[in-house]
Design a protein around this motif. Structure first.
Motif, PDB file in Angstrom:
ATOM      1  N   LEU A 195     148.205 -34.791  14.731  1.00 43.99           N
ATOM      2  CA  LEU A 195     149.004 -33.821  15.057  1.00 43.99           C
ATOM      3  C   LEU A 195     148.261 -33.261  16.227  1.00 43.99           C
ATOM      4  O   LEU A 195     149.043 -33.093  17.441  1.00 43.99           O
ATOM      5  N   VAL A 196     146.965 -32.849  16.195  1.00 46.95           N
ATOM      6  CA  VAL A 196     146.416 -32.258  17.360  1.00 46.95           C
ATOM      7  C   VAL A 196     146.487 -33.423  18.464  1.00 46.95           C
ATOM      8  O   VAL A 196     146.630 -33.161  19.745  1.00 46.95           O
ATOM      9  N   THR A 207     128.816 -39.864  11.516  1.00 48.31           N
ATOM     10  CA  THR A 207     129.440 -39.680  12.780  1.00 48.31           C
ATOM     11  C   THR A 207     128.534 -38.755  13.550  1.00 48.31           C
ATOM     12  O   THR A 207     127.857 -37.951  12.918  1.00 48.31           O
ATOM     13  N   ASN A 208     128.996 -38.480  14.644  1.00 45.28           N
ATOM     14  CA  ASN A 208     128.360 -37.452  15.721  1.00 45.28           C
ATOM     15  C   ASN A 208     129.461 -36.276  15.397  1.00 45.28           C
ATOM     16  O   ASN A 208     130.465 -36.299  14.703  1.00 45.28           O
ATOM     17  N   VAL A 209     129.130 -35.304  16.226  1.00 47.39           N
ATOM     18  CA  VAL A 209     129.865 -33.983  16.132  1.00 47.39           C
ATOM     19  C   VAL A 209     131.245 -34.183  16.550  1.00 47.39           C
ATOM     20  O   VAL A 209     132.142 -33.384  16.136  1.00 47.39           O
ATOM     21  N   ASP A 210     131.616 -35.297  17.169  1.00 45.32           N
ATOM     22  CA  ASP A 210     132.987 -35.447  17.419  1.00 45.32           C
ATOM     23  C   ASP A 210     133.891 -36.431  16.601  1.00 45.32           C
ATOM     24  O   ASP A 210     134.728 -37.239  17.087  1.00 45.32           O
ATOM     25  N   GLY A 211     133.073 -36.753  15.539  1.00 46.76           N
ATOM     26  CA  GLY A 211     133.755 -37.743  14.583  1.00 46.76           C
ATOM     27  C   GLY A 211     133.459 -39.045  15.091  1.00 46.76           C
ATOM     28  O   GLY A 211     134.184 -39.783  14.455  1.00 46.76           O
ATOM     29  N   GLY A 216     138.028 -27.801   4.353  1.00 45.85           N
ATOM     30  CA  GLY A 216     137.518 -27.291   5.633  1.00 45.85           C
ATOM     31  C   GLY A 216     137.220 -28.238   6.759  1.00 45.85           C
ATOM     32  O   GLY A 216     137.825 -28.270   7.912  1.00 45.85           O
ATOM     33  N   PRO A 217     135.946 -28.922   6.353  1.00 50.40           N
ATOM     34  CA  PRO A 217     135.458 -29.822   7.466  1.00 50.40           C
ATOM     35  C   PRO A 217     136.671 -30.930   7.823  1.00 50.40           C
ATOM     36  O   PRO A 217     136.821 -31.436   8.773  1.00 50.40           O
ATOM     37  N   ALA A 218     137.393 -31.504   6.794  1.00 48.00           N
ATOM     38  CA  ALA A 218     138.591 -32.453   7.198  1.00 48.00           C
ATOM     39  C   ALA A 218     139.538 -31.943   8.339  1.00 48.00           C
ATOM     40  O   ALA A 218     139.750 -32.694   9.376  1.00 48.00           O
ATOM     41  N   LEU A 219     139.849 -30.551   8.545  1.00 48.27           N
ATOM     42  CA  LEU A 219     140.807 -30.022   9.328  1.00 48.27           C
ATOM     43  C   LEU A 219     140.057 -29.702  10.693  1.00 48.27           C
ATOM     44  O   LEU A 219     140.482 -30.039  11.693  1.00 48.27           O
ATOM     45  N   VAL A 220     138.496 -29.384  10.410  1.00 49.87           N
ATOM     46  CA  VAL A 220     138.082 -29.040  11.678  1.00 49.87           C
ATOM     47  C   VAL A 220     137.625 -30.066  12.414  1.00 49.87           C
ATOM     48  O   VAL A 220     137.593 -30.316  13.601  1.00 49.87           O
ATOM     49  N   PHE A 221     137.022 -31.280  11.720  1.00 45.39           N
ATOM     50  CA  PHE A 221     136.658 -32.392  12.305  1.00 45.39           C
ATOM     51  C   PHE A 221     137.863 -33.273  12.859  1.00 45.39           C
ATOM     52  O   PHE A 221     137.756 -33.977  13.926  1.00 45.39           O
ATOM     53  N   ALA A 222     138.763 -33.331  12.312  1.00 42.51           N
ATOM     54  CA  ALA A 222     140.160 -34.004  12.655  1.00 42.51           C
ATOM     55  C   ALA A 222     140.470 -33.585  14.076  1.00 42.51           C
ATOM     56  O   ALA A 222     140.827 -33.991  14.886  1.00 42.51           O
ATOM     57  N   TYR A 223     140.269 -32.271  14.187  1.00 44.10           N
ATOM     58  CA  TYR A 223     140.348 -31.543  15.400  1.00 44.10           C
ATOM     59  C   TYR A 223     139.806 -31.721  16.594  1.00 44.10           C
ATOM     60  O   TYR A 223     139.991 -32.320  17.814  1.00 44.10           O
ATOM     61  N   ASP A 228     135.721 -30.553  25.895  1.00 42.14           N
ATOM     62  CA  ASP A 228     135.288 -29.308  26.507  1.00 42.14           C
ATOM     63  C   ASP A 228     136.070 -28.436  26.072  1.00 42.14           C
ATOM     64  O   ASP A 228     135.719 -27.006  26.081  1.00 42.14           O
ATOM     65  N   ALA A 229     137.526 -28.507  25.750  1.00 42.08           N
ATOM     66  CA  ALA A 229     138.252 -27.485  25.353  1.00 42.08           C
ATOM     67  C   ALA A 229     137.931 -27.093  23.711  1.00 42.08           C
ATOM     68  O   ALA A 229     137.962 -25.794  23.542  1.00 42.08           O
ATOM     69  N   ALA A 230     137.311 -28.053  23.279  1.00 38.09           N
ATOM     70  CA  ALA A 230     136.828 -27.666  21.965  1.00 38.09           C
ATOM     71  C   ALA A 230     135.563 -26.595  21.929  1.00 38.09           C
ATOM     72  O   ALA A 230     135.253 -25.749  21.530  1.00 38.09           O
ATOM     73  N   GLY A 231     134.789 -27.129  23.178  1.00 40.69           N
ATOM     74  CA  GLY A 231     133.680 -26.471  23.586  1.00 40.69           C
ATOM     75  C   GLY A 231     134.163 -24.861  23.929  1.00 40.69           C
ATOM     76  O   GLY A 231     133.227 -23.735  23.559  1.00 40.69           O
ATOM     77  N   LYS A 232     135.261 -24.692  24.658  1.00 37.40           N
ATOM     78  CA  LYS A 232     135.380 -23.402  25.148  1.00 37.40           C
ATOM     79  C   LYS A 232     135.903 -22.669  24.035  1.00 37.40           C
ATOM     80  O   LYS A 232     135.888 -21.347  23.884  1.00 37.40           O
ATOM     81  N   ALA A 233     136.852 -23.389  23.045  1.00 42.69           N
ATOM     82  CA  ALA A 233     137.100 -22.282  21.651  1.00 42.69           C
ATOM     83  C   ALA A 233     135.895 -22.118  20.963  1.00 42.69           C
ATOM     84  O   ALA A 233     135.733 -21.019  20.544  1.00 42.69           O
ATOM     85  N   MET A 234     134.735 -22.764  20.969  1.00 41.99           N
ATOM     86  CA  MET A 234     133.441 -22.411  20.352  1.00 41.99           C
ATOM     87  C   MET A 234     132.916 -21.128  21.114  1.00 41.99           C
ATOM     88  O   MET A 234     132.540 -20.036  20.862  1.00 41.99           O
TER      89      MET A 234
END
Ligand SMILES: Cc1cc2nc3c(=O)[nH]c(=O)nc-3n(C[C@H](O)[C@H](O)[C@H](O)COP(=O)(O)OP(=O)(O)OC[C@H]3O[C@@H](n4cnc5c(N)ncnc54)[C@H](O)[C@@H]3O)c2cc1C
Length: 588
Positions: free
Chosen positions: A27-28, A514-518, A554-561, A572-578
């Motif tokens: 979806l994302v 995995t790394n932080v981006d799955g 929780g982790p399933a949806l966050v790391f899927a994103y 970077d967009a994920a980074g900006k969200a952070m």
């Protein structure tokens, strides 16, 4: 490793598995402009999550804050460090906490995957620094399955034991209102409306369309994917990964899938996402990662056979298992008898164990755990106790007044006639504790002593052996009207009742590193380009510990994103969200 020169289809992202991990990544990805295809091995979407409670553990989430439940991600970090411990995986845990609220806001505002705050829903290790009582758990909004029309049939149903009248889902909030339907006009009206809606649903649909919890989560993901015209190929299993030029160290450039008897070679421009639900039904992986004796029961969807792990391993991926304690997330289950020779499993998550008037014993008739502990901790205590005394099964012991008031496993509250359940073999009853012990093969003297000691604690309100009723979590699942301790009451009104419980996993913890981006990591620690994992195919950031409700979704949806953002070249967009989260935190 397949060498492919001619392709049958080409997409940006091929997602294997239409559970929450896979559907969320798809979806994302689609929203971020990728051409996505989802392949799902079974004939229905939803995987194990369709049968789940659907709770997500997202510290610092916006939905709770708006409802007045503030939380501090910094405290959550302290909590996770204490619980999960060690520097290994700390980067993933930090990123999880940093991205979580933004990822959920993304689904909430840009898709139909929307959430409600749970309010009070205590973390599971209340004695640890950083644990919270409110604000971290969210659930999907209930969903009207009629919006999917004919496609509603493609949503995997919840387990039969969690539905009433053969197909009606009840949410957590419905239960007290249904039980107390004759206690107030409001409860009666609510219950009558549920029933009438269910009757009208059954004229057109195979089950009730008012759906909640995990079923609502997967239906909402499915509905959103349909809206964005993302193709989902059912009865289609990923079978092989394809590396660039067939080289063992080449980028993953596609996959071979079996689709309804046909073989399709799908080329991928950005990557393949493995979200096949983990290894629950893979005998070898169970043996490798789970404790002895390897549990025979599993609540995972039967098509979760470790395909993602097997394929990635063949591509040189590393599986993280060692630090994952029991390799999985557990709950005690009782074995139910369905019509014919069918057996079902009832997970004793939160409805009965913490209530007053129930103890759990091993074969020596001795208590071995605080019965109100989380389902995961309860089973870990079973494994520990079993090293000394047979505890598989363990026995939940109560009296018939308890069952009438609170229910026991699959037996609903209000049930006074236990004969049919005894006849089916689900539970055992006896006029005395001694008879009960003999019938279930437990030491009679041990059981009599445990019940006597427990009844004494119930009268004083203080469980000196295991502290049942001492923690917020115990009291949350207890009975606030029971005094002096909401979790303790003498077991004394014959007939006495016992039900056997066994360990079963609700999800795997061991999985692909995995790394932080799955991105899936190879044995060298470098990412295998073009290969991602999320959901239970990804090694859990909790490493076999269970911080609170929603530890896997929780982790399933966050790391899927994060996977989809990375594949779309938008990390970077994920980074900006952070960064946004940090600004919001600073503004508080
Ligand atoms: C009773 C119960 C209650 C639970 N409650 C909660 C809760 O409240 N909160 C929480 O966090 N967790 C909960 N869980 C756990 C949660 O449901 C799982 O962790 C979650 O479903 C994992 O998501 P997933 O996408 O990885 O796998 P799944 O949901 O299992 O989906 C995987 C999908 O991949 C498909 N697949 C398998 N192999 C292939 C292949 N080769 N090719 C294509 N597709 C394939 C499967 O058919 C399946 O549809 C609960 C579980 C149970 C059983």
């Amino acid at each position: 490793m397949a060498q492919v020169t001619a392709w049958d289809a080409e997409v940006d992202l091929l997602v294997a598995g239409a559970g929450p991990g896979g559907m969320a990544a798809a979806l994302v990805g689609a929203l971020e402009g990728l051409e996505v295809m989802v392949c799902e091995k079974s004939g229905q979407i939803g995987g194990t999550a369709s049968t789940s409670a659907g709770t997500l553990w997202i510290p610092g989430n916006t939905q709770s804050r708006r409802a007045g439940y503030d939380d501090s991600p910094e405290q959550a970090e302290i909590y996770m460090d204490r619980l999960v411990g060690g520097p290994k995986g700390r980067d993933l845990r930090s990123v999880y906490l940093e991205t979580g609220p933004a990822a959920i806001d993304y689904y909430d505002t840009r898709t139909d995957v929307q959430f409600l705050p749970c309010g009070r829903h205590p973390d599971y290790q209340q004695n640890m620094a950083g644990a919270a009582v409110t604000g971290r758990a969210i659930v999907p909004k209930p969903f009207d399955g009629r919006l999917l029309g004919e496609d509603f049939r493609l949503v995997r149903p919840p387990i039969g034991e969690f539905m009433i009248f053969g197909g009606m889902m009840v949410g957590k909030d419905d239960i007290p209102r249904l039980i107390g339907r004759f206690k107030s006009a409001a409860n009666f009206t609510h219950s009558a409306k549920l029933f009438l809606r269910y009757l009208s649903d059954r004229l057109k649909y195979p089950r009730g369309t008012r759906i909640a919890m995990g079923n609502a989560l997967v239906a909402r993901l499915f509905y959103s994917l349909r809206k964005h015209k993302v193709p989902i190929r059912l009865d289609t299993a990923i079978r092989e990964l394809v590396r660039e030029d067939g080289r063992q160290d080449g980028r993953v450039v596609g996959a071979v899938v079996d689709s309804g008897g046909r073989t399709l070679r799908v080329r991928t421009r950005k990557g393949v996402v493995l979200a096949t639900g983990g290894f629950a039904h893979n005998r070898e992986f169970r043996k490798a990662f789970m404790p002895q004796p390897v549990p025979v029961h599993s609540l995972a969807c039967e098509t979760d056979t470790g395909d993602g792990l097997t394929l990635a391993q063949a591509a040189g991926a590393r599986i993280d298992g060692d630090q994952h304690r029991g390799g999985a997330f557990w709950t005690p289950v009782s074995v139910t008898r369905r019509t014919g020779n069918w057996r079902g499993l009832f997970p004793h998550l939160a409805l009965d164990r913490a209530k007053p008037g129930l103890i759990a014993v091993n074969a020596a008739g001795r208590r071995f755990v605080n019965e109100g502990a989380s389902y995961h901790d309860f089973v870990e205590a079973m494994f520990d106790s079993h090293k000394l005394v047979p505890t598989m099964p363990a026995w939940l012991i109560c009296d018939s007044a308890f069952v009438a008031k609170y229910g026991l496993g699959v037996v609903h509250p209000g049930t006074r006639n236990l004969a049919p359940h005894e006849k089916s073999g689900y539970l055992t009853t006896a006029p005395t504790l001694e008879d009960l012990a003999r019938k279930i093969g437990v030491d009679p003297a041990g059981l009599a002593d445990s019940v006597r000691r427990h009844n004494g604690f119930a009268r004083t309100g203080s469980d000196l052996d295991f502290g049942k009723g001492d923690s917020e979590l115990n009291r949350f699942n207890g009975d606030p009207e029971n005094k002096p301790n909401p979790c303790l009451k003498p077991i004394e009104a014959a007939p006495f009742v016992a039900v056997a419980v066994w360990p079963a996993e609700i999800a795997c913890s061991a999985g692909l590193a995995t790394n932080v981006d799955g991105q899936v990591l190879g044995e060298s620690g470098d990412p295998i380009q073009g290969l991602y994992a999320c959901g239970n195919d990804m090694a859990s950031i909790m490493a076999g510990t269970y911080p609170g409700p929603g530890t896997t979704l929780g982790p399933a949806l966050v790391f899927a994103y994060r996977v989809a953002m990375h594949a779309a070249g938008k990390s970077d967009a994920a980074g900006k969200a952070m960064a946004g989260r940090e600004e919001r935190a600073a503004a508080r």
